[in-house]
Write a protein that holds these residues in place. Structure first.
Motif, mmCIF file in Angstrom:
data_model
loop_
_atom_site.group_PDB
_atom_site.id
_atom_site.type_symbol
_atom_site.label_atom_id
_atom_site.label_comp_id
_atom_site.label_asym_id
_atom_site.label_seq_id
_atom_site.Cartn_x
_atom_site.Cartn_y
_atom_site.Cartn_z
ATOM 1 N N THR A 7 0.841 -1.200 0.000
ATOM 2 C CA THR A 7 0.000 0.000 0.000
ATOM 3 C C THR A 7 0.874 1.248 0.000
ATOM 4 O OG1 THR A 7 -1.800 -1.127 1.154
ATOM 5 C CG2 THR A 7 -1.774 1.273 1.267
ATOM 6 N N LEU A 8 1.943 1.212 0.774
ATOM 7 C CA LEU A 8 2.875 2.342 0.806
ATOM 8 C C LEU A 8 3.585 2.515 -0.533
ATOM 9 C CD1 LEU A 8 4.257 1.717 4.379
ATOM 10 C CD2 LEU A 8 3.280 3.883 3.597
ATOM 11 N N PHE A 9 3.951 1.427 -1.168
ATOM 12 C CA PHE A 9 4.556 1.536 -2.493
ATOM 13 C C PHE A 9 3.550 2.140 -3.489
ATOM 14 C CE2 PHE A 9 8.254 -1.478 -1.884
ATOM 15 C CZ PHE A 9 9.200 -0.585 -2.352
ATOM 16 N N TYR A 10 2.281 1.748 -3.356
ATOM 17 C CA TYR A 10 1.247 2.295 -4.241
ATOM 18 C C TYR A 10 1.089 3.797 -4.014
ATOM 19 C CZ TYR A 10 -3.203 2.731 -6.705
ATOM 20 O OH TYR A 10 -4.197 3.110 -7.575
ATOM 21 N N GLN A 11 1.100 4.216 -2.748
ATOM 22 C CA GLN A 11 0.914 5.629 -2.423
ATOM 23 C C GLN A 11 2.097 6.486 -2.873
ATOM 24 O OE1 GLN A 11 0.210 5.634 1.814
ATOM 25 N NE2 GLN A 11 -1.984 5.191 1.598
ATOM 26 N N GLY A 47 15.675 0.559 -10.149
ATOM 27 C CA GLY A 47 15.604 1.397 -8.959
ATOM 28 C C GLY A 47 14.222 1.994 -8.782
ATOM 29 N N PHE A 48 14.136 3.034 -7.959
ATOM 30 C CA PHE A 48 12.866 3.729 -7.761
ATOM 31 C C PHE A 48 12.538 4.581 -8.982
ATOM 32 C CE2 PHE A 48 14.023 3.614 -3.027
ATOM 33 C CZ PHE A 48 13.258 2.474 -2.806
ATOM 34 N N SER A 49 11.243 4.812 -9.192
ATOM 35 C CA SER A 49 10.796 5.615 -10.333
ATOM 36 C C SER A 49 11.285 7.058 -10.178
ATOM 37 C CB SER A 49 9.271 5.601 -10.418
ATOM 38 O OG SER A 49 8.799 4.278 -10.585
ATOM 39 N N ALA A 78 8.683 9.771 -9.278
ATOM 40 C CA ALA A 78 8.209 9.774 -7.893
ATOM 41 C C ALA A 78 9.211 10.464 -6.991
ATOM 42 C CB ALA A 78 7.980 8.334 -7.420
ATOM 43 N N LEU A 79 10.486 10.238 -7.249
ATOM 44 C CA LEU A 79 11.525 10.867 -6.432
ATOM 45 C C LEU A 79 11.532 12.379 -6.588
ATOM 46 C CD1 LEU A 79 14.497 8.375 -6.944
ATOM 47 C CD2 LEU A 79 12.815 8.414 -5.120
ATOM 48 N N ASP A 98 8.717 14.130 -7.513
ATOM 49 C CA ASP A 98 7.427 14.686 -7.085
ATOM 50 C C ASP A 98 7.237 14.676 -5.584
ATOM 51 O OD1 ASP A 98 6.839 15.028 -9.708
ATOM 52 O OD2 ASP A 98 5.637 13.209 -9.912
ATOM 53 N N GLU A 99 7.769 13.617 -4.923
ATOM 54 C CA GLU A 99 7.535 13.470 -3.493
ATOM 55 C C GLU A 99 8.654 14.121 -2.680
ATOM 56 O OE1 GLU A 99 4.931 12.271 -2.106
ATOM 57 O OE2 GLU A 99 3.908 11.432 -3.832
ATOM 58 N N PRO A 100 8.352 14.802 -1.573
ATOM 59 C CA PRO A 100 9.381 15.384 -0.711
ATOM 60 C C PRO A 100 10.025 14.320 0.158
ATOM 61 C CG PRO A 100 7.226 15.795 0.238
ATOM 62 C CD PRO A 100 6.979 15.094 -1.048
ATOM 63 N N LEU A 101 10.745 13.359 -0.471
ATOM 64 C CA LEU A 101 11.346 12.244 0.256
ATOM 65 C C LEU A 101 12.726 12.603 0.776
ATOM 66 C CD1 LEU A 101 10.338 9.363 -2.189
ATOM 67 C CD2 LEU A 101 9.198 10.012 -0.075
#
Length: 230
Positions: free
Chosen positions: A161-165, A219-221, A224-225, A227-230
């Motif tokens: 679910t977290l990966f989906y979000q 790796g990660f998309s 997403a990296l 767009d998201e404030p990670l």
């Protein structure tokens, strides 16, 4: 996002992928080492005669448990920024809860080794006592595994679910994981009530290997990296 942070996150993705593969390969090796032993009708004698194989199988179970338990720990700093409650739940169920259940499985196997040695030494005079105790340990191990299936799948539902979000992996892949985890959870409950629905675990097993390879190779998309404030 600065380049150093981006590289660090992609390193995390690849480490997670490798941990999934280590866990899966270890689980397969454990089954290879011990499958024929635990299915033998003369279980205690067979275990006593194949102690090294059982110990190797137990070591593989521990390696599987610890490597898979590290996955949510590695992902927690990333996931918590999206949904801290779910991220913590994934760590708890796929971390210490899952690891403790794997350890209990290994303990039951080691007790069977000790019991098998005593059974062979005692001979026929105390055979029934040892056989009954051995069956109790086997049944306990089966019940531990059933609880493990339920706990693991709950953690997996939160994890995917977290990966989906977060969109860190393609949504078709994370949705596959959520559906697979739900089916795995159903299999755990049916197994607990004596109904074998083991076929339901395969969608998640395949998904995790596909995802592991995806994380190692891609790796990660990147979107997403960014767009998201990670």
């Amino acid at each position: 996002m600065d380049n150093t942070k981006g590289k660090s996150l992609q390193t995390t993705a690849r480490v997670v992928g490798v941990l999934f593969i280590i866990g899966t390969v270890s689980g397969i090796l454990s089954a290879v080492f011990t499958g024929s032993i635990f299915s033998d009708p003369d279980l205690l004698t067979t275990i006593a005669e194949n102690e090294a194989q059982v110990i190797l199988g137990a070591a593989c179970v521990l390696l599987m448990g610890f490597s898979l338990a590290m996955v949510p720990v590695m992902m927690f700093p990333i996931f918590k920024k999206k949904n801290e409650a779910l991220a913590l739940g994934a760590v708890v169920f796929r971390g210490p809860v899952e690891a403790v259940l794997y350890i209990l499985t290994v303990i039951s196997w080691l007790l069977l080794i000790a019991l098998g040695k005593q059974f062979v030494s005692a001979g026929a005079s105390a055979g029934a006592y040892f056989q009954n105790f051995g069956q109790l340990l086997v049944q306990s191990g089966d019940q531990i595994n059933q609880i493990l299936e339920i706990a693991f799948s709950l953690g997996a539902i939160m994890f995917y679910t977290l990966f989906y979000q977060t969109r860190l992996i393609p949504r078709w892949l994370s949705l596959w994981g959520v559906i697979g985890a739900v089916l795995y959870h159903v299999a755990g409950w049916t197994d607990l009530f004596g109904i074998d629905m083991g076929v339901l675990i395969f969608p998640l097993a395949v998904q995790e290997m596909v995802m592991a390879l995806w994380l190692i190779i891609k790796g990660f998309s990147p979107g997403a990296l960014l767009d998201e404030p990670l």
